[in-house]
Write an enzyme that holds these catalytic residues in place. Structure first.
Site, PDB file in Angstrom:
ATOM      1  N   LYS A 121       0.850  -1.197   0.000  1.00 32.33           N
ATOM      2  CA  LYS A 121       0.000   0.000   0.000  1.00 32.33           C
ATOM      3  C   LYS A 121       0.883   1.244   0.000  1.00 32.33           C
ATOM      4  CE  LYS A 121      -3.739   2.277   2.579  1.00 32.33           C
ATOM      5  NZ  LYS A 121      -4.889   2.060   3.455  1.00 32.33           N
ATOM      6  N   ASP A 226     -13.436   4.706   9.872  1.00 34.99           N
ATOM      7  CA  ASP A 226     -13.768   4.604   8.446  1.00 34.99           C
ATOM      8  C   ASP A 226     -14.267   3.180   8.199  1.00 34.99           C
ATOM      9  OD1 ASP A 226     -14.066   5.502   5.864  1.00 34.99           O
ATOM     10  OD2 ASP A 226     -11.947   5.315   5.327  1.00 34.99           O
TER      11      ASP A 226
HETATM   12  P1  ADP Z   1      -7.559   3.604   1.221  1.00 34.27           P
HETATM   13  O1  ADP Z   1      -6.963   3.952   2.544  1.00 34.27           O
HETATM   14  O2  ADP Z   1      -6.966   4.474   0.162  1.00 34.27           O
HETATM   15  O3  ADP Z   1      -9.054   3.564   1.220  1.00 34.27           O
HETATM   16  P2  ADP Z   1      -7.480   0.707   1.437  1.00 34.27           P
HETATM   17  O4  ADP Z   1      -6.521   0.202   2.447  1.00 34.27           O
HETATM   18  O5  ADP Z   1      -8.907   0.743   1.841  1.00 34.27           O
HETATM   19  O6  ADP Z   1      -7.013   2.129   0.884  1.00 34.27           O
HETATM   20  O7  ADP Z   1      -7.314  -0.186   0.131  1.00 34.27           O
HETATM   21  C1  ADP Z   1      -7.986   0.095  -1.075  1.00 34.27           C
HETATM   22  C2  ADP Z   1      -8.433  -1.185  -1.750  1.00 34.27           C
HETATM   23  O8  ADP Z   1      -7.277  -2.013  -2.023  1.00 34.27           O
HETATM   24  C3  ADP Z   1      -9.326  -2.064  -0.879  1.00 34.27           C
HETATM   25  O9  ADP Z   1     -10.679  -1.739  -1.023  1.00 34.27           O
HETATM   26  C4  ADP Z   1      -9.021  -3.463  -1.367  1.00 34.27           C
HETATM   27  O10 ADP Z   1      -9.776  -3.754  -2.523  1.00 34.27           O
HETATM   28  C5  ADP Z   1      -7.561  -3.382  -1.785  1.00 34.27           C
HETATM   29  N1  ADP Z   1      -6.683  -3.873  -0.698  1.00 34.27           N
HETATM   30  C6  ADP Z   1      -6.146  -3.153   0.309  1.00 34.27           C
HETATM   31  N2  ADP Z   1      -5.386  -3.905   1.114  1.00 34.27           N
HETATM   32  C7  ADP Z   1      -5.434  -5.160   0.619  1.00 34.27           C
HETATM   33  C8  ADP Z   1      -4.837  -6.422   1.007  1.00 34.27           C
HETATM   34  N3  ADP Z   1      -4.034  -6.515   2.075  1.00 34.27           N
HETATM   35  N4  ADP Z   1      -5.103  -7.493   0.241  1.00 34.27           N
HETATM   36  C9  ADP Z   1      -5.909  -7.405  -0.834  1.00 34.27           C
HETATM   37  N5  ADP Z   1      -6.478  -6.258  -1.257  1.00 34.27           N
HETATM   38  C10 ADP Z   1      -6.258  -5.143  -0.556  1.00 34.27           C
HETATM   39 MG    MG Z   2     -10.233   2.262   2.206  1.00 37.75          MG
END
Ligand code: ADP
Ligand code: MG
Length: 465
Positions: A121, A226
């Protein structure tokens, strides 16, 4: 944002040296004077300008000549520095497809040499809707300077620390693997975000599990802030994993009740709309424990015994300075106050905008010092020499130079600076390594990281670095 890691393979040692020099220069300068970059990088045979031109071409640097001839890192440049550090550490060896685009992040698959796939991320604070940016900017307008890269780095460290602590307390979260700059590496969560699921075999069970999580978090001293269908992953067995924590707050926060109620409301609203659930018969019993609810079946914040884990206190003692905490909390609050519900997540892509270009990018702190190698130590020395000596470097408008924490660095005092750097280093080691004591234990990631069957999808192998 496009992350073309192919470019990474063509970048030379000199390219990275100059990129790192710009990053180091940004601790004291919003725009790093070209001459200072040259002096920090101190390439043996000169040629820093040529290298900077190449970095500009690949959009790793931004050129700014408005006040003087200078450069700053772009998010892409920052991405490359983090990725290279993590690859050098042996955390992963290849970057694959994009898994998701969050409100303020990009998520990619990454893989180890042996094919274990994980999620990376990259935090991108500042890339968000006009509305959210405006509210954040209202908070920011009284500040003389502001730096998205610095805040993204804080958000990543915060998320990493929360993830690690939650995992240790048995919460269903991804396994927190490593963290550098604005980048968090975690295990790949199987399944999909709940928002994509149209039908459930056992909606009541899933609903109770999710509400149970909100309650259990509060018992441990935390509120997600959130908690909605975009940040809850669900697999084919309807097993839940929660993600996305940089914005969590303590139950002792002055608006805790409001944030808690809002998290609960999001879940109720979603299950009611999507699965036609009514709630009178549910929620009296969560996780096998009776929970006080109001007439509508919603758990009541005031009656939750918030002393199970004291996680909020543990975390606040875990490597963030009070100032870091306040900094990110104020920024995040500007966002969460206005992100009234998951509705905000439905903002169309074309409404999103990157405000990075208008943003001031001063004062990137130096958590990467955790991994200092000989070259970085040498560059650090160059920074100290350049910044300490009589200098003709352009200064900020008010004649001062500032660092990422908005404190004035006493450039004449090497010992003081060294002490500060060591403190940052120690703080970073504690926070980034968490409970992990030895380097060897990193190998255990391989067992936790996720499905290796996906490894064939990982195209861009970075081992040639
Ligand atoms: P933001 O903080 O920008 O909202 P998120 O952490 O919610 O970011 O991640 C955005 C999207 O990425 C999630 O909705 C999911 O689909 C995907 N995602 C995030 N972390 C993971 C993970 N560890 N494994 C698989 N998909 C992930
Ligand atoms: Mg998110």
């Amino acid at each position: 944002m496009k992350l073309d890691v192919d470019v990474l393979r063509y970048l030379t040692k000199e390219d990275f040296r100059v990129l790192t020099a710009v990053e180091m220069g940004m601790r004291n300068h919003e725009i790093v004077p070209a001459e200072l970059v040259e002096r920090i990088a101190a390439l043996k045979h000169g040629g820093t300008y040529k290298v900077m031109k190449n970095l500009l071409k690949h959009k790793l640097l931004h050129h700014d000549a408005s006040k003087y001839d200078g450069f700053r890192l772009t998010y892409l440049g920052y991405d490359f520095l983090a990725i290279k550090t993590l690859v050098n550490r042996g955390v992963f060896a290849a970057v694959g497809r994009q898994l998701g685009v969050g409100k303020e992040s990009d998520i990619f698959e990454v893989a180890t040499e042996d094919g274990t796939v994980m999620a990376m991320k990259l935090h991108r604070l500042g890339r968000t809707s006009f509305r959210a940016v405006k509210s954040k900017r209202d908070y920011l307008k009284h500040r003389s300077s502001f730096n998205w890269l610095y805040l993204s780095r804080l958000a990543a460290l915060r998320e990493f620390s929360f993830m690690k602590a939650l995992e240790e307390h048995g919460f269903p979260v991804p396994n927190a693997i490593d963290c550098n700059r604005h980048c968090v590496i975690m295990s790949l969560v199987p399944g999909y975000p709940l928002v994509q699921v149209k039908q459930l075999a056992n909606p009541e069970v899933v609903f109770n599990t999710i509400i149970g999580l909100v309650v259990r978090l509060a018992e441990h001293g935390l509120i997600h802030c959130d908690f909605n269908e975009f940040n809850i992953m669900i697999d084919d067995d309807e097993k839940i994993t929660m993600i996305d924590f940089p914005q969590m707050v303590s139950v002792s926060h002055r608006n805790a009740q409001m944030y808690f109620d809002r998290d609960v409301e999001c879940v109720f609203k979603f299950f009611s709309k999507r699965f036609n659930m009514s709630f009178h018969e549910c929620t009296a019993d969560i996780d096998g424990t009776a929970v006080d609810t109001d007439d509508s079946g919603r758990p009541s914040f005031t009656s939750i015994a918030k002393d199970t884990g004291f996680l909020d206190k543990e975390l606040s003692a875990s490597g963030f300075t009070k100032k870091d905490q306040d900094e990110i909390a104020k920024f995040i609050e500007g966002g969460i106050k206005n992100d009234a519900s998951s509705d905000d997540e439905s903002i169309e892509d074309d409404e999103q905008t990157s405000v990075l270009n208008e943003a001031d990018t001063m004062g990137v702190d130096s958590l990467h010092l955790v991994d200092q190698n000989d070259e970085q130590i040498e560059l650090e020395r160059n920074v100290r020499t350049c910044e300490a000596g009589p200098s003709s470097e352009p200064e900020n408008d008010d004649g001062s130079t500032e660092d990422g924490d908005n404190e004035t660095v006493n450039n004449d005092n090497d010992a003081e600076l060294e002490k500060r750097l060591n403190k940052v280093r120690r703080r970073a080691v504690t926070a980034a390594r968490g409970g992990r004591k030895t380097f060897a234990s990193r190998n255990t990631y391989k067992d936790k990281g996720g499905k290796s069957s996906n490894s064939s999808k990982i195209q861009r192998h970075l081992s040639s670095w």
